[in-house]
Each structure stands twice: as structure tokens, then as C-alpha cells.
Design a protein around this motif. Structure first.
Motif, PDB file in Angstrom:
ATOM      1  N   ILE A  24       1.026  -1.246   0.225  1.00 39.39           N
ATOM      2  CA  ILE A  24      -0.127  -0.103   0.117  1.00 39.39           C
ATOM      3  C   ILE A  24       1.067   1.351   0.290  1.00 39.39           C
ATOM      4  O   ILE A  24       1.620   1.218   0.624  1.00 39.39           O
ATOM      5  CB  ILE A  24      -0.732   0.270   0.971  1.00 39.39           C
ATOM      6  N   ASN A  25       0.466   2.335  -0.585  1.00 42.73           N
ATOM      7  CA  ASN A  25       1.190   3.050  -0.645  1.00 42.73           C
ATOM      8  C   ASN A  25       0.794   4.666  -0.458  1.00 42.73           C
ATOM      9  O   ASN A  25      -0.990   4.893  -1.021  1.00 42.73           O
ATOM     10  CB  ASN A  25       2.243   3.279  -2.330  1.00 42.73           C
ATOM     11  N   PHE A  26       1.521   5.385  -0.465  1.00 41.75           N
ATOM     12  CA  PHE A  26       0.462   7.001  -0.822  1.00 41.75           C
ATOM     13  C   PHE A  26      -0.030   6.822  -2.321  1.00 41.75           C
ATOM     14  O   PHE A  26      -1.368   7.304  -1.718  1.00 41.75           O
ATOM     15  CB  PHE A  26       1.210   8.196  -0.760  1.00 41.75           C
ATOM     16  N   ALA A  27      -0.150   6.385  -3.137  1.00 45.11           N
ATOM     17  CA  ALA A  27      -0.906   6.564  -4.535  1.00 45.11           C
ATOM     18  C   ALA A  27      -2.271   6.083  -4.155  1.00 45.11           C
ATOM     19  O   ALA A  27      -3.141   6.618  -4.907  1.00 45.11           O
ATOM     20  CB  ALA A  27       0.098   6.078  -5.288  1.00 45.11           C
ATOM     21  N   ASP A  28      -2.259   4.614  -3.053  1.00 46.04           N
ATOM     22  CA  ASP A  28      -3.525   4.593  -3.031  1.00 46.04           C
ATOM     23  C   ASP A  28      -4.210   5.378  -2.281  1.00 46.04           C
ATOM     24  O   ASP A  28      -5.585   5.519  -2.323  1.00 46.04           O
ATOM     25  CB  ASP A  28      -2.928   2.646  -2.510  1.00 46.04           C
ATOM     26  N   THR A  29      -3.901   5.492  -1.194  1.00 48.04           N
ATOM     27  CA  THR A  29      -4.752   6.672  -0.454  1.00 48.04           C
ATOM     28  C   THR A  29      -5.066   8.170  -1.247  1.00 48.04           C
ATOM     29  O   THR A  29      -6.408   7.933  -0.536  1.00 48.04           O
ATOM     30  CB  THR A  29      -3.591   6.806   0.867  1.00 48.04           C
ATOM     31  N   MET A  30      -4.306   8.316  -1.778  1.00 50.54           N
ATOM     32  CA  MET A  30      -4.704   9.899  -2.998  1.00 50.54           C
ATOM     33  C   MET A  30      -6.152   9.172  -3.832  1.00 50.54           C
ATOM     34  O   MET A  30      -6.805   9.899  -3.641  1.00 50.54           O
ATOM     35  CB  MET A  30      -3.481  10.645  -3.331  1.00 50.54           C
TER      36      MET A  30
ATOM     37  N   ALA B 272       7.517  -7.237  -8.420  1.00 45.36           N
ATOM     38  CA  ALA B 272       7.266  -6.546  -9.326  1.00 45.36           C
ATOM     39  C   ALA B 272       6.512  -5.150  -8.857  1.00 45.36           C
ATOM     40  O   ALA B 272       5.474  -5.232  -8.296  1.00 45.36           O
ATOM     41  CB  ALA B 272       6.158  -7.440 -10.357  1.00 45.36           C
ATOM     42  N   GLY B 273       6.550  -4.428 -10.007  1.00 44.92           N
ATOM     43  CA  GLY B 273       6.309  -2.918 -10.363  1.00 44.92           C
ATOM     44  C   GLY B 273       4.447  -3.610 -11.095  1.00 44.92           C
ATOM     45  O   GLY B 273       4.403  -4.235 -11.723  1.00 44.92           O
ATOM     46  N   THR B 274       3.585  -2.902 -10.876  1.00 42.82           N
ATOM     47  CA  THR B 274       1.996  -3.249 -11.453  1.00 42.82           C
ATOM     48  C   THR B 274       1.849  -1.207 -11.245  1.00 42.82           C
ATOM     49  O   THR B 274       1.811  -0.466 -10.720  1.00 42.82           O
ATOM     50  CB  THR B 274       1.176  -3.792 -10.573  1.00 42.82           C
ATOM     51  N   ARG B 275       1.122  -0.906 -12.653  1.00 46.54           N
ATOM     52  CA  ARG B 275       0.286   0.068 -12.950  1.00 46.54           C
ATOM     53  C   ARG B 275      -0.662  -0.159 -12.631  1.00 46.54           C
ATOM     54  O   ARG B 275      -2.254  -0.674 -12.895  1.00 46.54           O
ATOM     55  CB  ARG B 275       0.393  -0.217 -14.443  1.00 46.54           C
ATOM     56  N   PHE B 276      -1.824  -0.039 -11.221  1.00 47.78           N
ATOM     57  CA  PHE B 276      -2.115   0.030 -10.557  1.00 47.78           C
ATOM     58  C   PHE B 276      -2.869  -1.806 -10.520  1.00 47.78           C
ATOM     59  O   PHE B 276      -2.098  -2.583 -11.151  1.00 47.78           O
ATOM     60  CB  PHE B 276      -4.154   0.856 -11.401  1.00 47.78           C
ATOM     61  N   GLY B 277      -3.824  -2.749  -9.871  1.00 49.68           N
ATOM     62  CA  GLY B 277      -3.966  -3.887 -10.219  1.00 49.68           C
ATOM     63  C   GLY B 277      -3.801  -5.113  -9.446  1.00 49.68           C
ATOM     64  O   GLY B 277      -3.463  -5.933  -9.963  1.00 49.68           O
TER      65      GLY B 277
ATOM     66  N   LEU C 288      -6.422  -0.872  -7.441  1.00 51.83           N
ATOM     67  CA  LEU C 288      -5.408  -0.141  -6.431  1.00 51.83           C
ATOM     68  C   LEU C 288      -4.312  -1.110  -6.395  1.00 51.83           C
ATOM     69  O   LEU C 288      -4.217  -2.406  -6.586  1.00 51.83           O
ATOM     70  CB  LEU C 288      -5.757   0.147  -5.412  1.00 51.83           C
ATOM     71  N   GLY C 289      -3.079  -0.222  -6.096  1.00 59.35           N
ATOM     72  CA  GLY C 289      -1.600  -1.549  -6.027  1.00 59.35           C
ATOM     73  C   GLY C 289      -1.126  -1.248  -7.247  1.00 59.35           C
ATOM     74  O   GLY C 289      -1.249  -2.025  -7.907  1.00 59.35           O
ATOM     75  N   TYR C 290       0.331  -0.930  -6.796  1.00 60.58           N
ATOM     76  CA  TYR C 290       1.184  -1.039  -8.020  1.00 60.58           C
ATOM     77  C   TYR C 290       2.439  -1.237  -7.425  1.00 60.58           C
ATOM     78  O   TYR C 290       3.287  -1.066  -7.541  1.00 60.58           O
ATOM     79  CB  TYR C 290       1.047   0.399  -8.523  1.00 60.58           C
ATOM     80  N   GLU C 291       2.827  -2.315  -6.373  1.00 59.85           N
ATOM     81  CA  GLU C 291       3.310  -3.479  -6.941  1.00 59.85           C
ATOM     82  C   GLU C 291       3.099  -4.892  -5.308  1.00 59.85           C
ATOM     83  O   GLU C 291       2.018  -4.798  -4.582  1.00 59.85           O
ATOM     84  CB  GLU C 291       4.900  -2.123  -5.871  1.00 59.85           C
ATOM     85  N   VAL C 292       4.253  -5.505  -5.606  1.00 59.88           N
ATOM     86  CA  VAL C 292       3.787  -7.547  -5.389  1.00 59.88           C
ATOM     87  C   VAL C 292       4.621  -8.029  -5.345  1.00 59.88           C
ATOM     88  O   VAL C 292       5.812  -7.616  -5.894  1.00 59.88           O
ATOM     89  CB  VAL C 292       2.484  -7.631  -6.323  1.00 59.88           C
ATOM     90  N   ALA C 293       4.567  -8.882  -4.458  1.00 62.08           N
ATOM     91  CA  ALA C 293       5.927  -9.957  -4.414  1.00 62.08           C
ATOM     92  C   ALA C 293       4.817 -11.483  -4.608  1.00 62.08           C
ATOM     93  O   ALA C 293       3.785 -11.492  -4.105  1.00 62.08           O
ATOM     94  CB  ALA C 293       6.547  -9.799  -2.962  1.00 62.08           C
TER      95      ALA C 293
END
Length: 344
Positions: free
Chosen positions: A39-45, A87-92, A61-66
Motif C-alpha cells: 500500500i502506497n501514498f498513491a493508493d490512499t490519494m 514486480a511493479g504494476t500499473r495499479f491492479g 489499486l496497488g502497484y507493487e507485489v511479491a
């Protein structure tokens, strides 16, 4: 697959777990069985409607996973099914199954848990881009890191420590031992102390060389005043413009008028010539969209492999998907030391 869906803009209650079709896997793509998502600042925004790059609700939302590689598309040769990856993801990203381009896949070190893996791509790329690529941080320089106990704050501290910088960090008093352990030499309690006055007191009025700040216009003004000759301010967010329930229109309007350089009038551009200071805006998602993260991840990875930078992602807490709203509340209340992640 199971996914955390943003059903509309508002408070944490707008996040709901839903079943969605598994994402397809095209040429050059990798599908990941997600074990943890950041969860990142971009998700809360994005949740409160203040992140223009976010997809419109309903969305994930979400743009990083493991997780583990579940399947690969044609032409993929850098990973195989079963590999542990980040991985980095473009949200999702906040879903139990995610597809990402091969170029966004990073091997997950054996020493990392999945939760730590979900704390790496955004936090460390943001910190490296801000401090090293934009900020040009050098040994012996003074750096001020706001929210030093958060996920980005801790990663930035580790990067700055590896550069042998003198580190100032703001955090509530209860977190000072934790940030000292990471390398912050001068912890400042933002709740009871004026950070500008404290930095000036400690430095004998000289100020600092580099500042990382995601708080917003009120602090940006003080930050700019604290910069020494040749100093750099990196702005990468504006948390004060939101509330836990949504955007604060009066706060937004009032504070945007206070931003020192983001809305710089032409006459300020003349006076800045003699001030010898720099102001940078950093949006890693936009950077990823336009250029990918290779320019950041590649040199960062080389420095990690060579031992020039020592990293140890810190996870504050892992919330199950069905408590995503609680995770957002936890972040809004600033209770975390380290990264907050979601797990399916």
C-alpha cells in the motif's frame, strides 16, 4: 481471483473484496500468484479521488507485489514458472493474481519474505530516485527525511546511510528509537517541535543540503527556507491535503496557495537565480509510465549487489485483503513503523 476493489471515492469503507476474472497473460508478460501487495501514498490519494493517474472506480489499486510466477507469455525468458519475484504494476496489484510486463519483474532475494518483497519496488525506487538521481546526495551532506518511520522514510534512511550522510528525520517521539536504529542521527518530534527551528538549532543556523517531503505545502515553505546554498527539495506527495474520509476542499484550496515552487510565478523564477536552490517534483508512477523503472532499478540493483547500499525492508504490519480499510486507517493514524502490506 480475489481483489480489493475501490468501489467509489471516500473513506476506507469504499474498499471491498470481490471476485474478479483472472488477468490474461499476453506476449512478454508474466502472471504472478500474489503473496503480498504493498500500500502506497498513491493508493490512499486515489481512494479519496486526489490521484489523477488512477483509474476510475470501480477499480483495483496497488502497484507493487511479491509472489510466485504462475505462468509466462510468449517471448519471456528471464523467469520461469515457480520463481519468487517482485514486480511493479500499473495499479491492479491488490489482487491474488496479477499480470505484469517482463521488464517490471525483479527476482525476490532468498533473504526476503514475500511481505518484504512487497515493500521494495516503490519505496526503494522512490528513495533512490529522490536522493541519488535527482538529489545527487554526497558523503557528508545533511539530509532531512520527513515521515522517517514510514516505508519510504526507512528506505530513504537506508540509502542516505549508505551515502554516509548526516541524517535528520521527523517522526513522533514513540518512533525515535526505531528511526535511530535505522541511522537517523537527529530525530525530531513533529508533534511537539518545530522542525525548522530544531534543524537550525542543531546545525547552528546552517540548514541542510537535501530534503525529502511528502507532507504538503505547509512544510514545503519551511523546507525551502532550510536549504543551504546548492540545496535541493524533493516533493513527492501532499498528505496534508487529504483527510481519512476524503479530500479536504478548504485545506486543498488554502494550502495550494502556499506552495513555494510548484506554482512558481514568473517573478519568483528571477529571484531564485540568486538563491541557488532547487525544487523537484517526483511522481514514480508517471516516471514508470513514460520511461519504465530501468533507469532507477538497474543502478539501484547494481549498488545493492556490490554492497554499496545495504537494504533491509521493514514491514509494519500485514493485513488480510478483507481488512484493507483497516490498513488505510492504520496508515492515516500514522501508527506504522515501516511498510503496510496486504495479503490474500
Amino acid at each position: 481471483m480475489k481483489a480489493v476493489v475501490l468501489t467509489g471515492h471516500g473513506g476506507p469503507e469504499v474498499l471491498q473484496v470481490q471476485e474478479r476474472p483472472d488477468p490474461p497473460v499476453g506476449p512478454g508478460e508474466v502472471r504472478i500468484d500474489v503473496k503480498a501487495a504493498g500500500i502506497n501514498f498513491a493508493d490512499t490519494m486515489a481512494r479519496v479521488g486526489l490521484y489523477p493517474e488512477a483509474p476510475k472506480p470501480p477499480c483495483v489499486l496497488g502497484y507493487e507485489v511479491a509472489g510466485d510466477v504462475e505462468s509466462i507469455g510468449d517471448g519471456v525468458d528471464s523467469v520461469k514458472v515457480g520463481d519468487r519475484v517482485m514486480a511493479g504494476t500499473r495499479f491492479g496489484g491488490q489482487a491474488s493474481m496479477v499480470t505484469a510486463p517482463e521488464g517490471q519483474i525483479i527476482p525476490l532475494p532468498d533473504s526476503f519474505s514475500y511481505e518484504q518483497g512487497a515493500a521494495f519496488p516503490v519505496n526503494y525506487s522512490t528513495s533512490y530516485a529522490a536522493l541519488v538521481i535527482m538529489g545527487g546526495l554526497r558523503e557528508g551532506e545533511r539530509v532531512l527525511i520527513h515521515a522517517a518511520a514510514g516505508g519510504v522514510g526507512i528506505s530513504a534512511t537506508q540509502v542516505a546511510r549508505s551515502r554516509r550522510a548526516e541524517i535528520f528525520g521527523t517522526a513522533s517521539a514513540s518512533k525515535h528509537d526505531a528511526i535511530r536504529a535505522q541511522g537517523v542521527e537527529h530525530p525530531i518530534d513533529y508533534r511537539t517541535q518545530d522542525f525548522e527551528q530544531e534543524v537550525r538549532r542543531i546545525t547552528g543556523g546552517e540548514g541542510v543540503d537535501l530534503i525529502m517531503d511528502a507532507t504538503g505545502p505547509t512544510n514545503f515553505r519551511k523546507d525551502y527556507r532550510l536549504l543551504r546554498e546548492g540545496g535541493r527539495l524533493i516533493m513527492y506527495g501532499a498528505s496534508e491535503l487529504t483527510t481519512q474520509q476524503g479530500r479536504s476542499i478548504p485545506t486543498l484550496a488554502r494550502n495550494l496557495m502556499r506552495m513555494p515552487m510548484a506554482t512558481m510565478p514568473w517573478w519568483k523564477s528571477l529571484s531564485i537565480l540568486s538563491e541557488n536552490k532547487g525544487v523537484f517534483g517526483l511522481n514514480m508512477l508517471a516516471w514508470q509510465d513514460r520511461e519504465g523503472l530501468d533507469r532507477v532499478i538497474d543502478p539501484l540493483s547494481k549498488e545493492i549487489e556490490s554492497g554499496a547500499i545495504t537494504i533491509d525492508p521493514v514491514v509494519a504490519e500485514a493485513f488480510p485483503f478483507d481488512r484493507a480499510g483497516d490498513a488505510h486507517r492504520f496508515i492515516a493514524e500514522r501508527r506504522n513503523v515501516g511498510k503496510v502490506v496486504l495479503v490474500p
